[in-house]
Design a protein around this motif. Sequence first.
Motif, mmCIF file in Angstrom:
data_model
loop_
_atom_site.group_PDB
_atom_site.id
_atom_site.type_symbol
_atom_site.label_atom_id
_atom_site.label_comp_id
_atom_site.label_asym_id
_atom_site.label_seq_id
_atom_site.Cartn_x
_atom_site.Cartn_y
_atom_site.Cartn_z
ATOM 1 N N ASN A 164 -47.835 54.363 29.534
ATOM 2 C CA ASN A 164 -46.405 54.158 29.276
ATOM 3 C C ASN A 164 -45.628 55.388 29.766
ATOM 4 O OD1 ASN A 164 -46.560 56.191 27.229
ATOM 5 N ND2 ASN A 164 -47.517 54.666 25.884
ATOM 6 N N LEU A 166 -48.517 47.902 38.827
ATOM 7 C CA LEU A 166 -47.471 48.906 38.650
ATOM 8 C C LEU A 166 -46.751 49.063 39.988
ATOM 9 C CD1 LEU A 166 -49.545 51.721 36.852
ATOM 10 C CD2 LEU A 166 -48.122 49.947 35.782
ATOM 11 N N PHE A 170 -40.495 52.708 32.107
ATOM 12 C CA PHE A 170 -41.224 51.489 32.487
ATOM 13 C C PHE A 170 -40.310 50.276 32.261
ATOM 14 C CE2 PHE A 170 -46.023 52.291 32.616
ATOM 15 C CZ PHE A 170 -45.883 53.629 32.939
ATOM 16 N N HIS A 171 -40.273 49.357 33.220
ATOM 17 C CA HIS A 171 -39.487 48.123 33.087
ATOM 18 C C HIS A 171 -40.374 46.932 33.420
ATOM 19 C CE1 HIS A 171 -35.651 50.437 33.246
ATOM 20 N NE2 HIS A 171 -36.306 51.194 34.095
ATOM 21 N N SER A 172 -40.441 45.961 32.517
ATOM 22 C CA SER A 172 -41.077 44.682 32.860
ATOM 23 C C SER A 172 -39.998 43.830 33.502
ATOM 24 C CB SER A 172 -41.602 43.990 31.610
ATOM 25 O OG SER A 172 -42.684 44.716 31.116
ATOM 26 N N THR A 221 -44.494 45.663 36.623
ATOM 27 C CA THR A 221 -44.176 46.769 35.722
ATOM 28 C C THR A 221 -43.642 47.853 36.630
ATOM 29 O OG1 THR A 221 -45.918 46.158 34.192
ATOM 30 C CG2 THR A 221 -45.110 48.429 34.074
#
Length: 427
Positions: A369, A58, A18-20, A9
Motif C-alpha cells: 500500500n 500495478l 494507490f487508486h483502484s 491499481t
Amino acid sequence: MTLYLKNTTFIDWKTLEFHSTHLAVSPGIDGRVELLDTLPSESELNDGDSILDCHNRLVTKSFVCGHHHIYSALARGMPPPSKIPQNFSEILEYIWWHVDKTLDKEMIEASALVSALYCIKNGVTFVIDHHASPFAISGSLETIAAAFDRVGVSHLLCYEISDRDGDGPREQGLQETADYLSSGRQGHVGLHASFTVGNELLQKAVALAHKHNTGIHVHVAEDRADQEACQKDYGQRVLERLRDAGLLDLQKSILAHCIHLDEAEKELLRNSGVWVVQNVESNQNNNVGLANCAQLGEHIMLGTDGMHSDMLRSAKAAFLSGQAVEGIDFDGIYRRFRNAHTYIQTNGFSGDDDNSLVILDYNAPTEINADNFLGHFVYGLDSSHVDSVVSCGKLVVKNKKLLTVDENEILAFSREMGNRLWEKMKR
Ligand SMILES: [Zn+2]
C-alpha cells in the motif's frame, strides 16, 4: 486513439497514493492520463481506441536512464583485451576505446536497437545517452535516434567529443553535434571528460550548447586520473576548470560520476543547479571508488553507464552501496530514482509525460500500500515484474512481448554485428 487500462491499481509516482481505477491514456508527446470510474462501452469507443485488462496489475510511471552508453552494447562476451588493464586509464585504452574506435554505422544501429529493446522491456521509456564512435561519427546520432524511435524509447542523445583521437574526430564530433541539434532533435553537447578535452574544444562546446539552448553531458572526476591530469595541465581542479569555462552556467548540464571532488568542488556543485548522475555498478566494476552523493546536493539522478539497461537494478545497487557510503534511506533512493523526470520536465525536454507507464505483474507476498510501497520498491520489485509498457501513450510491450519491432530479428542482427565487431577488433 485512447488506450484504456482496465481495473488497475494505479500508483501516483509522486505521492505514492494507490487508486483502484480505470485509466484513459492519451497518445503523443504531451499526452495525459485520466482516472475513470467507468469505462466507455464498446459502442462509445472511437476508431483506434483499445482496452487492456490490468486486473491484479500495478500501474505507475515508467523509468528513465540518466546516463547510458549504447556503444558498449556489443561488448558482452567479447574476447579479452590484448593486455589485462591494471587501472582505469588502461580500462579505457584497452577495452572501451578499442570497442568504440572499431564501431561502424551498422554496428551502431545494432547497438542502439538492442539497447532500446532491453530498456523498454525493463520499463525504461526514456534514455539519456552519451555516444562514442570516433571513426564513424557522421550521422551516428540520427542512426541511434531512428533506432530508439522504432522501438519506442524517447531519448536525449549526444556525441562525446574529445581530443583523444586528434583533430579529425574532434572536428567531426563538433559538426555531428551541430548538425543533430540543428535538425530539431533534442540533445546535449557531449564531451568525454576533462582529461581528453583541451581548452579550445571546451570553449567551442560551451558556445555550441549556448547556441542550441542545451547543456553539456560529460564525465567528471570518475577516477583520480582526471583530477591529476587537470592539476598537471591546467593547475586547477576539474570542476573549477569547467566552471571557468562556463559549463556550470548551463543549467541543463549533466555531470556523470563526480567521485573525486574536494570540498570546494562539492560546494560549487551544490550551488550550481546542474545535475549529477550516479552509476555505482560501473564505479565498482572499474574500481574507481564511490561518491557520497548526499554531499553533492539534491540534483542527483541514476544511470547505468552502459553496464545494462535496468533502472530498478541501478536503484537497488545505489541503495545497497549507499548504506556504507552515505546511509541512504528508502525515501532518498526513490527520490534519486525518480529525479530524472524532474530533470527532463523542468528543462523543457519532451517524451516523458504522464502517458509513459509501466504495468507490473507483482504478486506481492505481503500487503502492499502507499505506506509500505518503498519497502517493496527496494526489496521486492525488479524488472522481471515488468509485464507491459506504455511509451508516450502507445502500448509498446504487451505481456512481455515487444509490439513495435521483431525482437528475435534485432537479437540476430546484434549477434551478427557483435561477431563482426569482435573480428574487426583483432586486426
Ligand atoms: Zn559514462
